[in-house]
Design a protein around this motif. Structure first.
Motif, PDB file in Angstrom:
ATOM      1  N   LEU A 119       3.940   5.576  -5.783  1.00  0.00           N
ATOM      2  CA  LEU A 119       3.892   5.578  -7.242  1.00  0.00           C
ATOM      3  C   LEU A 119       2.621   6.209  -7.800  1.00  0.00           C
ATOM      4  O   LEU A 119       2.547   6.449  -9.005  1.00  0.00           O
ATOM      5  N   GLY A 120       1.622   6.414  -6.929  1.00  0.00           N
ATOM      6  CA  GLY A 120       0.328   6.866  -7.418  1.00  0.00           C
ATOM      7  C   GLY A 120      -0.303   5.805  -8.306  1.00  0.00           C
ATOM      8  O   GLY A 120      -0.920   6.108  -9.318  1.00  0.00           O
ATOM      9  N   ALA A 121      -0.116   4.554  -7.913  1.00  0.00           N
ATOM     10  CA  ALA A 121      -0.539   3.419  -8.739  1.00  0.00           C
ATOM     11  C   ALA A 121      -1.625   2.604  -8.043  1.00  0.00           C
ATOM     12  O   ALA A 121      -1.734   2.605  -6.816  1.00  0.00           O
ATOM     13  N   ALA A 122      -2.382   1.892  -8.840  1.00  0.00           N
ATOM     14  CA  ALA A 122      -3.415   0.997  -8.331  1.00  0.00           C
ATOM     15  C   ALA A 122      -2.773  -0.232  -7.689  1.00  0.00           C
ATOM     16  O   ALA A 122      -1.651  -0.626  -8.045  1.00  0.00           O
TER      17      ALA A 122
ATOM     18  N   ALA B  72       0.836  -1.215   0.000  1.00  0.00           N
ATOM     19  CA  ALA B  72       0.000   0.000   0.000  1.00  0.00           C
ATOM     20  C   ALA B  72       0.865   1.259   0.000  1.00  0.00           C
ATOM     21  O   ALA B  72       0.523   2.259  -0.640  1.00  0.00           O
ATOM     22  N   ASP B  73       2.001   1.211   0.693  1.00  0.00           N
ATOM     23  CA  ASP B  73       2.919   2.355   0.709  1.00  0.00           C
ATOM     24  C   ASP B  73       3.508   2.594  -0.678  1.00  0.00           C
ATOM     25  O   ASP B  73       3.647   3.739  -1.114  1.00  0.00           O
ATOM     26  N   LEU B  74       3.849   1.516  -1.378  1.00  0.00           N
ATOM     27  CA  LEU B  74       4.380   1.664  -2.728  1.00  0.00           C
ATOM     28  C   LEU B  74       3.303   2.193  -3.672  1.00  0.00           C
ATOM     29  O   LEU B  74       3.598   3.014  -4.543  1.00  0.00           O
ATOM     30  N   CYS B  75       2.065   1.763  -3.472  1.00  0.00           N
ATOM     31  CA  CYS B  75       0.947   2.300  -4.275  1.00  0.00           C
ATOM     32  C   CYS B  75       0.881   3.817  -4.133  1.00  0.00           C
ATOM     33  O   CYS B  75       0.770   4.533  -5.132  1.00  0.00           O
ATOM     34  N   ARG B  76       0.959   4.294  -2.903  1.00  0.00           N
ATOM     35  CA  ARG B  76       0.896   5.738  -2.660  1.00  0.00           C
ATOM     36  C   ARG B  76       2.106   6.445  -3.260  1.00  0.00           C
ATOM     37  O   ARG B  76       1.991   7.501  -3.882  1.00  0.00           O
TER      38      ARG B  76
ATOM     39  N   ARG C 190       1.360  -6.853  -9.350  1.00  0.00           N
ATOM     40  CA  ARG C 190       2.048  -7.454 -10.499  1.00  0.00           C
ATOM     41  C   ARG C 190       3.552  -7.194 -10.449  1.00  0.00           C
ATOM     42  O   ARG C 190       4.350  -8.050 -10.840  1.00  0.00           O
ATOM     43  N   LEU C 191       3.936  -6.008  -9.979  1.00  0.00           N
ATOM     44  CA  LEU C 191       5.362  -5.701  -9.874  1.00  0.00           C
ATOM     45  C   LEU C 191       6.066  -6.623  -8.884  1.00  0.00           C
ATOM     46  O   LEU C 191       7.271  -6.845  -8.995  1.00  0.00           O
TER      47      LEU C 191
ATOM     48  N   SER D 115       6.000  -8.635 -15.928  1.00  0.00           N
ATOM     49  CA  SER D 115       5.954  -7.169 -15.911  1.00  0.00           C
ATOM     50  C   SER D 115       6.975  -6.609 -16.887  1.00  0.00           C
ATOM     51  O   SER D 115       7.942  -7.272 -17.243  1.00  0.00           O
ATOM     52  N   LYS D 116       6.772  -5.362 -17.280  1.00  0.00           N
ATOM     53  CA  LYS D 116       7.784  -4.684 -18.079  1.00  0.00           C
ATOM     54  C   LYS D 116       8.891  -4.216 -17.135  1.00  0.00           C
ATOM     55  O   LYS D 116       8.621  -3.631 -16.092  1.00  0.00           O
ATOM     56  N   ILE D 117      10.115  -4.463 -17.528  1.00  0.00           N
ATOM     57  CA  ILE D 117      11.259  -4.100 -16.691  1.00  0.00           C
ATOM     58  C   ILE D 117      11.276  -2.602 -16.406  1.00  0.00           C
ATOM     59  O   ILE D 117      11.703  -2.170 -15.332  1.00  0.00           O
ATOM     60  N   GLU D 118      10.762  -1.809 -17.342  1.00  0.00           N
ATOM     61  CA  GLU D 118      10.726  -0.356 -17.146  1.00  0.00           C
ATOM     62  C   GLU D 118       9.865   0.023 -15.945  1.00  0.00           C
ATOM     63  O   GLU D 118      10.173   0.985 -15.232  1.00  0.00           O
ATOM     64  N   GLN D 119       8.800  -0.723 -15.714  1.00  0.00           N
ATOM     65  CA  GLN D 119       7.925  -0.440 -14.577  1.00  0.00           C
ATOM     66  C   GLN D 119       8.634  -0.740 -13.253  1.00  0.00           C
ATOM     67  O   GLN D 119       8.472  -0.017 -12.271  1.00  0.00           O
ATOM     68  N   VAL D 120       9.428  -1.790 -13.245  1.00  0.00           N
ATOM     69  CA  VAL D 120      10.201  -2.118 -12.037  1.00  0.00           C
ATOM     70  C   VAL D 120      11.265  -1.049 -11.822  1.00  0.00           C
ATOM     71  O   VAL D 120      11.495  -0.612 -10.689  1.00  0.00           O
TER      72      VAL D 120
END
Length: 140
Positions: A100-103, A94-98, A109-110, A117-122
């Motif tokens: 990154l501003g991500a769902a 949940a902290d990483l969601c906040r 998935r990351l 996953s796409k390596i760019e997202q990681v």
């Protein structure tokens, strides 16, 4: 870094493995080649237990005589690094969601070692934690 050594055992005409660094990892096969093909999958499933239990993933120890080394993909290595960076900072998903501003599904998935996953997202997630992904090529 995360190239784990496995112990290969033969019993009753089939093969099975264990891993000193990741005791939750086990694989099996009718032949040694089949076991070695399944070993990376077995490690990835076991690593998910560490995420579920909010535990850091240990670095791999050097291989001992008689052990086989399983080389995980670059993507899985990056995901392990992301998870461990989160643990260093005491972060949860949940902290990483906040951060990154991500769902939640994107972050899930990351951190899913079996998801492609796409390596760019990681890389983006690592950068948000003050880390940089470095890739190198070595001779085999």
């Amino acid at each position: 870094m995360f190239d784990y050594a496995i112990n290969v055992n033969e019993e009753a005409g089939s093969f099975w493995s264990s891993c000193d660094d990741i005791p939750e990892a086990h694989s099996a096969g009718d032949t040694l080649e089949e076991l070695l093909r399944h070993a990376a999958e077995g490690l990835e499933v076991a690593l998910s237990i560490y995420v579920d239990q909010l535990r850091p993933i240990p670095l791999a120890s050097p291989a001992k005589e008689g052990q086989r080394v399983i080389r995980l993909s670059a993507l899985v290595n990056a995901k392990i690094a992301l998870w461990n960076a989160m643990r260093e900072k005491g972060m949860r998903k949940a902290d990483l969601c906040r951060t990154l501003g991500a769902a939640q599904t994107r972050v899930d998935r990351l951190l899913d070692f079996e998801h492609s996953s796409k390596i760019e997202q990681v890389e983006i997630a690592l950068a948000a934690l003050g880390k940089r992904l470095v890739v190198s090529v070595e001779s085999t």
